[in-house]
Design a protein around this motif. Structure first.
Motif, mmCIF file in Angstrom:
data_model
loop_
_atom_site.group_PDB
_atom_site.id
_atom_site.type_symbol
_atom_site.label_atom_id
_atom_site.label_comp_id
_atom_site.label_asym_id
_atom_site.label_seq_id
_atom_site.Cartn_x
_atom_site.Cartn_y
_atom_site.Cartn_z
ATOM 1 N N GLU A 160 -25.322 -1.387 -10.283
ATOM 2 C CA GLU A 160 -25.222 -2.601 -9.549
ATOM 3 C C GLU A 160 -26.348 -2.479 -8.393
ATOM 4 O O GLU A 160 -27.000 -3.399 -7.887
ATOM 5 C CB GLU A 160 -23.881 -2.990 -9.039
ATOM 6 C CG GLU A 160 -23.879 -4.254 -8.430
ATOM 7 C CD GLU A 160 -24.193 -4.218 -6.672
ATOM 8 O OE1 GLU A 160 -24.669 -5.337 -6.123
ATOM 9 O OE2 GLU A 160 -24.077 -3.282 -6.161
ATOM 10 N N GLN A 161 -26.344 -1.039 -7.723
ATOM 11 C CA GLN A 161 -27.161 -0.799 -6.641
ATOM 12 C C GLN A 161 -27.871 0.601 -6.770
ATOM 13 O O GLN A 161 -26.951 1.429 -6.858
ATOM 14 C CB GLN A 161 -26.499 -0.952 -5.265
ATOM 15 C CG GLN A 161 -27.468 -0.789 -4.244
ATOM 16 C CD GLN A 161 -26.694 -0.967 -3.010
ATOM 17 O OE1 GLN A 161 -25.661 -1.615 -2.973
ATOM 18 N NE2 GLN A 161 -27.140 -0.475 -1.969
ATOM 19 N N TYR A 162 -29.237 0.692 -6.827
ATOM 20 C CA TYR A 162 -29.599 2.273 -6.881
ATOM 21 C C TYR A 162 -29.695 2.733 -5.478
ATOM 22 O O TYR A 162 -29.729 1.757 -4.414
ATOM 23 C CB TYR A 162 -31.051 1.917 -7.498
ATOM 24 C CG TYR A 162 -30.763 1.923 -9.032
ATOM 25 C CD1 TYR A 162 -30.997 3.049 -9.780
ATOM 26 C CD2 TYR A 162 -30.972 0.787 -9.791
ATOM 27 C CE1 TYR A 162 -30.817 3.214 -11.256
ATOM 28 C CE2 TYR A 162 -30.920 0.689 -11.167
ATOM 29 C CZ TYR A 162 -30.580 1.817 -11.989
ATOM 30 O OH TYR A 162 -30.579 1.725 -13.171
ATOM 31 N N ALA A 163 -30.019 3.990 -5.452
ATOM 32 C CA ALA A 163 -29.982 4.625 -4.241
ATOM 33 C C ALA A 163 -31.523 4.686 -3.723
ATOM 34 O O ALA A 163 -32.246 4.740 -4.200
ATOM 35 C CB ALA A 163 -29.674 6.158 -4.371
ATOM 36 N N ALA A 164 -31.582 4.528 -2.298
ATOM 37 C CA ALA A 164 -32.812 4.402 -1.559
ATOM 38 C C ALA A 164 -32.945 5.944 -0.847
ATOM 39 O O ALA A 164 -32.078 6.884 -0.838
ATOM 40 C CB ALA A 164 -33.045 3.480 -0.567
ATOM 41 N N THR A 165 -33.995 6.423 -0.328
ATOM 42 C CA THR A 165 -34.186 7.408 0.331
ATOM 43 C C THR A 165 -33.558 7.505 1.457
ATOM 44 O O THR A 165 -34.103 6.794 2.370
ATOM 45 C CB THR A 165 -35.859 7.646 0.449
ATOM 46 O OG1 THR A 165 -36.451 7.572 -0.688
ATOM 47 C CG2 THR A 165 -36.004 9.089 1.132
ATOM 48 N N PRO A 166 -32.693 8.461 1.753
ATOM 49 C CA PRO A 166 -31.932 8.581 3.276
ATOM 50 C C PRO A 166 -32.952 8.751 4.384
ATOM 51 O O PRO A 166 -33.717 9.805 4.205
ATOM 52 C CB PRO A 166 -30.809 9.469 3.027
ATOM 53 C CG PRO A 166 -31.189 10.232 1.979
ATOM 54 C CD PRO A 166 -32.085 9.388 1.085
ATOM 55 N N SER A 167 -32.904 8.140 5.613
ATOM 56 C CA SER A 167 -33.767 8.591 6.677
ATOM 57 C C SER A 167 -33.141 9.391 7.481
ATOM 58 O O SER A 167 -33.763 10.250 8.269
ATOM 59 C CB SER A 167 -33.983 7.252 7.323
ATOM 60 O OG SER A 167 -32.656 6.514 7.834
ATOM 61 N N ALA A 168 -31.905 9.672 7.470
ATOM 62 C CA ALA A 168 -31.292 10.513 8.477
ATOM 63 C C ALA A 168 -30.179 11.239 7.796
ATOM 64 O O ALA A 168 -29.376 10.843 6.683
ATOM 65 C CB ALA A 168 -30.712 9.643 9.800
ATOM 66 N N PRO A 169 -29.837 12.509 8.179
ATOM 67 C CA PRO A 169 -28.880 13.313 7.740
ATOM 68 C C PRO A 169 -27.446 12.837 8.032
ATOM 69 O O PRO A 169 -27.347 12.347 9.099
ATOM 70 C CB PRO A 169 -29.335 14.806 8.155
ATOM 71 C CG PRO A 169 -29.813 14.565 9.512
ATOM 72 C CD PRO A 169 -30.678 13.317 9.300
ATOM 73 N N VAL A 170 -26.539 13.279 6.944
ATOM 74 C CA VAL A 170 -25.120 12.897 7.238
ATOM 75 C C VAL A 170 -24.323 14.039 8.117
ATOM 76 O O VAL A 170 -23.444 13.708 8.804
ATOM 77 C CB VAL A 170 -24.472 12.623 5.818
ATOM 78 C CG1 VAL A 170 -25.215 11.202 5.547
ATOM 79 C CG2 VAL A 170 -24.469 13.507 4.932
ATOM 80 N N THR A 171 -24.864 15.211 7.771
ATOM 81 C CA THR A 171 -24.341 16.393 8.648
ATOM 82 C C THR A 171 -25.552 17.522 9.038
ATOM 83 O O THR A 171 -26.759 17.310 8.238
ATOM 84 C CB THR A 171 -23.432 17.291 7.543
ATOM 85 O OG1 THR A 171 -24.241 17.520 6.552
ATOM 86 C CG2 THR A 171 -22.182 16.372 7.126
ATOM 87 N N PRO A 172 -25.466 17.836 10.251
ATOM 88 C CA PRO A 172 -24.370 17.996 11.002
ATOM 89 C C PRO A 172 -24.554 16.603 11.922
ATOM 90 O O PRO A 172 -25.312 16.014 12.306
ATOM 91 C CB PRO A 172 -24.425 19.318 11.999
ATOM 92 C CG PRO A 172 -26.075 19.251 11.788
ATOM 93 C CD PRO A 172 -26.262 18.914 10.542
ATOM 94 N N LYS A 173 -23.129 16.371 12.507
ATOM 95 C CA LYS A 173 -22.965 15.207 13.314
ATOM 96 C C LYS A 173 -22.971 15.907 14.697
ATOM 97 O O LYS A 173 -21.656 16.175 15.235
ATOM 98 C CB LYS A 173 -21.882 14.309 13.002
ATOM 99 C CG LYS A 173 -21.882 13.441 11.785
ATOM 100 C CD LYS A 173 -20.908 12.541 11.179
ATOM 101 C CE LYS A 173 -21.028 11.931 10.028
ATOM 102 N NZ LYS A 173 -19.875 11.212 9.730
#
Length: 583
Positions: A160-173
């Motif tokens: 239903e929805q393909y992935a896009a290129t992430p712009s920011a890391p999820v870790t570390p916060k």
């Protein structure tokens, strides 16, 4: 413990809380900076089944799809799909187990949607892995749901929805980690502060001192860093907190026993380094400031410090008098402070306890008591040696010092027990080196005296010269013998030291620093007239054989008529006998 107890602990041990918080925050920040950034790419899958024409068939189809979603979630995180994805992308450097550990699949309850997330160090590779994984799962689900006879699949999965290129890391916060480190550090610091306070058995308040000693606290001496450079306080122009604390101690000493106040006082402590010598020096100085004649005896024959603090000679003194190699009059030294004399320790003997416990030591103390108003004895600590207990039996009693935050309750209790064991009286206790802020009980007087600083400056300039001469000059010579009739005259002047000149006498002040020749090796016999002004004579020779009467307490406000107070121990002026009033 109540709330105010915790507040007191935090006020006293805030450094522990601060250090623990800083360490926790730095640890969280360091962990965040050292962690490799991870990027997350997400896709969404839709699961459906072939629906029938009736409502019941449609409802059963939805239930079937929801059941399939739970099973598909497990398949998405498996190694089989991961290996098919790696084969499609041609990533031979990554294993199927590694890729399966990076995949997370979840679904919202009562829905047919599946959210798939793939994390990786590279945002582009995370996107490619997520999209390839979703495409392969669509193929894999069709294969699994297709019957063997070749009929249509019972369930269908679409991306239903393909992935896009992430712009920011999820870790570390980093922000979250620092906030958690701050919270954990504060809580851990408070816990450590409370634990440290519960395990701390040092003396930090008056109640503990009074409870262990069984006597009251005579004085509380605040910590003043200036005493490290100059232990002796010049009380003529001293308005600091410790100077006022010594003046308060002087007042308390006068009311320990009103009828028979102590005059030969031993200053001691539990262990070295608790401020006993500095306290003894300044107690003698504050008594001399009040007009009393005081002798400071350096009775610590193991580690003498009085002569070093006052700048007097230490080659001959108490040990030579006790060894019968010098006379008391020959080794008594005047100081630069008016009314104060010093009996140095002299040479360090091999048997200090035997010398101090001899009958001659008692005679020396009694002789000094007859010559001076106060005899202050700087004794060794109680726990290492027994000298202080011996001296306390000879004197009127001891003032026991407890250093704030250093003397433990066990050490202080043992010191008190050593004095009680020999029936030595404990006059009182002193809590020394208390902090001027926090949980200390010291007071600060600088504001009171500096508030009128500008207005008092001209007057101080006019009167500074006499005060300087009074403090800086050594003790003058002893007064000449008074006639018998004059000795019985009523006292009309404040009490002065035994070495003050009377009317008709010429007072010649020697230089502030006198050259004292070193003693010979044969014996410590000095000629007093050539080195020091003569020491005060015994009271029986100066004032007659009339018994000593304790001075009466007086107030600062002078009444209209005052009773005549006889003081046979102190010489008086001819001019003062006419008024019959104290000045």
């Amino acid at each position: 413990m109540e709330v105010h107890d915790y507040l007191r602990i935090l006020q006293a041990r805030w450094k522990i809380v601060a250090v623990t918080t800083v360490v926790a925050v730095l640890a969280a920040l360091g962990a965040s900076l050292l962690t490799t950034p991870q990027y997350e790419a997400k896709t969404r899958l839709f699961v459906s089944t072939s629906s029938g024409a009736s409502v019941q068939e449609i409802y059963q189809g939805n239930l079937f799809s929801q059941q399939r979603v739970t099973s598909y979630t497990e398949l998405l995180e498996g190694t089989t799909l991961a290996q098919r994805t790696l084969d499609k992308l041609g990533l031979g450097e990554m294993s199927a187990v590694d890729l399966a550990g990076k995949v997370t699949a979840s679904s919202t309850p009562d829905t047919v949607l599946i959210d798939t997330a793939v994390t990786d160090e590279s945002p582009e590779r995370a996107r490619d892995l997520a999209n390839a994984l979703s495409d392969e799962f669509v193929v894999m689900a069709r294969e699994l749901e297709t019957p063997e006879d070749g009929g249509p699949p019972t369930a269908r999965v679409v991306v239903e929805q393909y992935a896009a290129t992430p712009s920011a890391p999820v870790t570390p916060k980093t922000t979250r980690n620092v906030a958690l480190g701050l919270a954990v550090g504060v809580l851990l610091g408070i816990a450590l502060a409370v634990l440290r306070d519960r395990l701390d058995n040092t003396i930090k308040d008056r109640n503990a001192v009074e409870e262990l000693a069984g006597t009251g606290v005579v004085g509380v001496i605040p910590l003043d860093k200036a005493r490290q450079e100059e232990p002796a306080i010049v009380f003529a122009d001293a308005n600091s907190g410790d100077a006022e604390a010594y003046r308060e101690m002087r007042t308390n000493l006068q009311f320990l026993e009103v009828d028979n106040p102590p005059r030969a006082i031993v200053i001691t402590s539990s262990l070295p380094g608790e401020g006993k010598t500095t306290t003894a020096v300044n107690l003698a100085l504050v008594l001399a400031e009040a007009g009393h004649s005081v002798v400071l005896v350096e009775a610590d024959l193991r580690r003498p410090r009085v002569t070093k603090y006052l700048g007097t000679l230490g080659d001959a003194g108490l040990s030579n008098v006790l060894a019968h190699t010098a006379a008391l009059e020959d080794v008594l030294q005047p100081t630069r402070f008016d009314g104060m004399w010093v009996l140095a320790a002299g040479g360090l003997p091999p048997n200090p306890s035997e010398l101090l416990g001899s009958a001659h030591a008692r005679e020396v103390i009694e002789d000094l008591r007859s010559r001076f108003d106060y005899v202050i004895i700087d004794a060794p600590p109680l726990l290492p040696v027994t000298d202080a207990a011996i001296l306390t039996n000879i004197a009127d009693g001891a003032l026991l010092i407890a250093r704030y935050g250093k003397t433990t309750r066990e050490q202080f209790a043992r010191a008190v027990g050593n004095l009680r064991a020999v029936n030595a009286p404990v006059l009182g206790t002193i809590l020394a080196l208390t902090p001027t802020k926090g949980r200390g009980t010291a007071y600060e007087y600088r504001y009171y005296y500096s508030s009128d600083k500008d207005g008092a400056a001209p007057a101080a300039a006019q009167t500074s010269t006499p005060a300087t001469q009074r403090v800086g000059a050594p003790a003058p010579t002893a007064p000449a013998a008074q006639p018998a009739a004059q000795a019985q005259t009523t006292a009309s002047a404040p009490v002065e030291g035994p070495a003050r000149p009377q009317n008709g006498q010429h007072h010649v002040e020697p230089p502030a620093t006198q050259a004292h020749p070193a003693p010979s090796n044969d014996a410590y016999h000095y000629r007093a007239a050539e080195q020091f002004p003569p020491a005060p004579q015994p009271a029986s020779e100066r004032y007659g054989s009339e018994p000593y009467q304790a001075p009466q307490a007086y107030s600062a406000a002078e009444p209209l008529s005052r009773p005549v107070v006889h003081a046979p121990r102190r010489p008086v002026n001819d001019s003062g006998s006419e008024s019959g009033e104290e000045r």
